[in-house]
Design a protein around this motif. Sequence first.
Motif, short mmCIF file in Angstrom:
data_model
loop_
_atom_site.label_atom_id
_atom_site.label_comp_id
_atom_site.label_asym_id
_atom_site.label_seq_id
_atom_site.Cartn_x
_atom_site.Cartn_y
_atom_site.Cartn_z
N GLU A 7 0.82 -1.19 0.00
CA GLU A 7 0.00 0.00 0.00
C GLU A 7 0.86 1.25 0.00
N LEU A 8 1.96 1.24 0.75
CA LEU A 8 2.87 2.39 0.76
C LEU A 8 3.52 2.58 -0.59
N ALA A 9 3.84 1.45 -1.25
CA ALA A 9 4.45 1.56 -2.57
C ALA A 9 3.47 2.19 -3.55
N THR A 10 2.22 1.77 -3.50
CA THR A 10 1.21 2.35 -4.39
C THR A 10 1.00 3.83 -4.08
N LEU A 11 0.92 4.15 -2.80
CA LEU A 11 0.76 5.54 -2.39
C LEU A 11 1.92 6.39 -2.91
N GLY A 12 3.14 5.88 -2.76
CA GLY A 12 4.31 6.62 -3.23
C GLY A 12 4.27 6.89 -4.72
N HIS A 13 3.86 5.86 -5.49
CA HIS A 13 3.77 6.03 -6.94
C HIS A 13 2.70 7.06 -7.30
N ARG A 14 1.60 7.06 -6.57
CA ARG A 14 0.53 8.01 -6.87
C ARG A 14 0.97 9.45 -6.55
N ILE A 15 1.72 9.62 -5.46
CA ILE A 15 2.23 10.96 -5.12
C ILE A 15 3.20 11.44 -6.20
N ILE A 43 9.08 8.89 0.94
CA ILE A 43 7.65 8.59 0.86
C ILE A 43 7.30 8.04 -0.52
N GLU A 44 7.84 8.70 -1.57
CA GLU A 44 7.54 8.25 -2.92
C GLU A 44 8.10 6.86 -3.20
N ASN A 45 9.15 6.47 -2.53
CA ASN A 45 9.75 5.14 -2.72
C ASN A 45 9.17 4.10 -1.77
N GLY A 46 8.10 4.48 -1.05
CA GLY A 46 7.44 3.53 -0.17
C GLY A 46 8.21 3.18 1.08
N LYS A 47 9.18 4.02 1.45
CA LYS A 47 10.01 3.74 2.62
C LYS A 47 9.49 4.39 3.89
N GLU A 82 6.24 -1.71 -11.80
CA GLU A 82 7.26 -1.52 -10.77
C GLU A 82 6.81 -2.11 -9.43
N ILE A 83 5.53 -1.92 -9.08
CA ILE A 83 5.01 -2.44 -7.82
C ILE A 83 5.01 -3.97 -7.84
N GLU A 84 4.58 -4.56 -8.97
CA GLU A 84 4.56 -6.02 -9.06
C GLU A 84 5.97 -6.60 -8.96
N LEU A 85 6.94 -5.93 -9.59
CA LEU A 85 8.32 -6.41 -9.53
C LEU A 85 8.86 -6.30 -8.11
N GLU A 86 8.54 -5.19 -7.45
CA GLU A 86 9.00 -5.01 -6.07
C GLU A 86 8.43 -6.12 -5.17
N ARG A 87 7.16 -6.44 -5.38
CA ARG A 87 6.52 -7.50 -4.60
C ARG A 87 7.19 -8.85 -4.88
N ALA A 88 7.44 -9.14 -6.15
CA ALA A 88 8.05 -10.42 -6.52
C ALA A 88 9.45 -10.56 -5.94
N GLN A 89 10.22 -9.48 -5.99
CA GLN A 89 11.60 -9.54 -5.52
C GLN A 89 11.69 -9.58 -4.00
N ALA A 90 10.61 -9.18 -3.33
CA ALA A 90 10.59 -9.25 -1.87
C ALA A 90 10.07 -10.59 -1.37
N GLY A 91 9.55 -11.42 -2.28
CA GLY A 91 8.97 -12.70 -1.89
C GLY A 91 10.01 -13.76 -1.59
N SER A 92 9.59 -14.79 -0.86
CA SER A 92 10.51 -15.84 -0.43
C SER A 92 11.04 -16.66 -1.61
N VAL A 93 10.24 -16.84 -2.65
CA VAL A 93 10.68 -17.64 -3.80
C VAL A 93 11.91 -17.01 -4.44
N PHE A 94 11.88 -15.68 -4.64
CA PHE A 94 13.03 -15.00 -5.24
C PHE A 94 14.21 -14.93 -4.27
N ARG A 95 13.92 -14.63 -3.00
CA ARG A 95 15.01 -14.49 -2.02
C ARG A 95 15.81 -15.78 -1.87
N GLN A 96 15.16 -16.92 -2.04
CA GLN A 96 15.86 -18.20 -1.90
C GLN A 96 16.93 -18.39 -2.98
N LEU A 97 16.82 -17.66 -4.08
CA LEU A 97 17.79 -17.80 -5.16
C LEU A 97 19.14 -17.18 -4.80
#
Length: 480
Positions: A7-15, A43-47, A82-97
Amino acid sequence: MAPAAIELATLGHRIRHHRLAAGYTLDELGALTGVAGSQLSLIENGKREPKLSLLQEIARATGTEVADLLSAEPPNRRAALEIELERAQAGSVFRQLGIPPVKVTKGVSDETLESILGLHRELQRREREAIATPEEARRANTEQRLRMRERGNYLPEIERLAEKQLKAAGHVTGALTHRTVSIMAEQLGFELIYVNDLPHSARSVTDLENGRIYLPPASIPGGHGLRSMALQAMAHRLLGHERPNDYADFLQQRLEINYYAACCLMPETTSVAFLRQAKKDRNLAVEDFRDAFGVTHEAAGMRLTNLATEHLGIRLHFLRVDGSGAISRVYENDDLPLPVDVTGSVEGQVACRRFSARRAFSEQNRTTEHYQYTDTPAGTFWCSTQTGSTSEGDFSITVGVPFDDAKWFRGRETQERAESRCPEESCCRRPPADVAARWTGKAWPSARVHRHMFSPLPRGDFPGVDDTEVFAFLERHAGS
């Protein structure tokens, strides 16, 4: 990534979108809203999460509304990627690589993002398929069993839902009839249809488009099975199930629909009244519970595990064991010592030969319950076992309790007693020393290969279901 982070990532992109549309740099918007440009960048970077007062200032400065900034929709296609990629790269499946994530800059084209996301989607699809391996299935099943143990195998939300649906269908007491089950289906907008050509990989098929639930022929032996299958199919709709995300989700859905069906066939209010009276009379018996509601012995035994701890204050165990001694279904919250593998799974393990669950197979009269006390390293347990047969072979159903609770059950007077030291090897897994000495090195049995060793791993959204077969079935019946 957690939902809040998304949600913060989406908010940041909208700002950022509205800032650029208004023609401001970070520092210029910061000057208008009273914060540093570096803070806006976070804020714009969802941090960082902005205060409502700051959102109001940003909305005023960019000529938009706060509600628009807070919308859950990405402002454009680029932001969605960008949001979908951020979500995918934060997921456990990608992190295990163990490889670094892609850093998205203005120079990375939309086509490149699409290509990278395509790889992530395929990686996640393969992970969903791989999750149904036997080891993962056992782990997921064990975790589910332990969660239910903590809850006393009792799900009050589903109990209430079942009673509500039964009341709406006009069911008051007694065994649930096929007619009432049909009424329950009609109230959900479904018609029950019995067919001879169900896909072999599915117990039932629900046609959501045409409001039909397809079941096996009504002429098959035992009405309980058909009522239960229909109720399970309805439960998916009532419980709002979506396509399972992984094997654990699939198992949880199976548990919930089975639980709902049991609640309908043996409603909580009447079941508890029946059991409390039987306990008061010191005459609790699975066979009486079974006969009062017109269900199978296994269904009555499992239903007892749902209600006994919550309403009667009795801890207990349930075992279904096949003729070879393997445990195929289990529940316990009374600390009965059970065999487990390295994943913590009990299913598939071999029960002690001294247990009533296995000794009952040798009984001459197998039409009645077999009662037994068993001394174990964890104490003495009283058990009641009923045997049965299917096309796949013999099986036994056992319900048991610690010694102190045997006083509430019929069969407590039994003189049958056994001692189990399992998992100690000398209990029943190791032959007597003299017999071993006589035959060691002199025997060569030809082992039976179990067919399941070569079975393909389940694939697709519904493990073990052949989608091609199911869709062909629906095509055949769509016009009928």
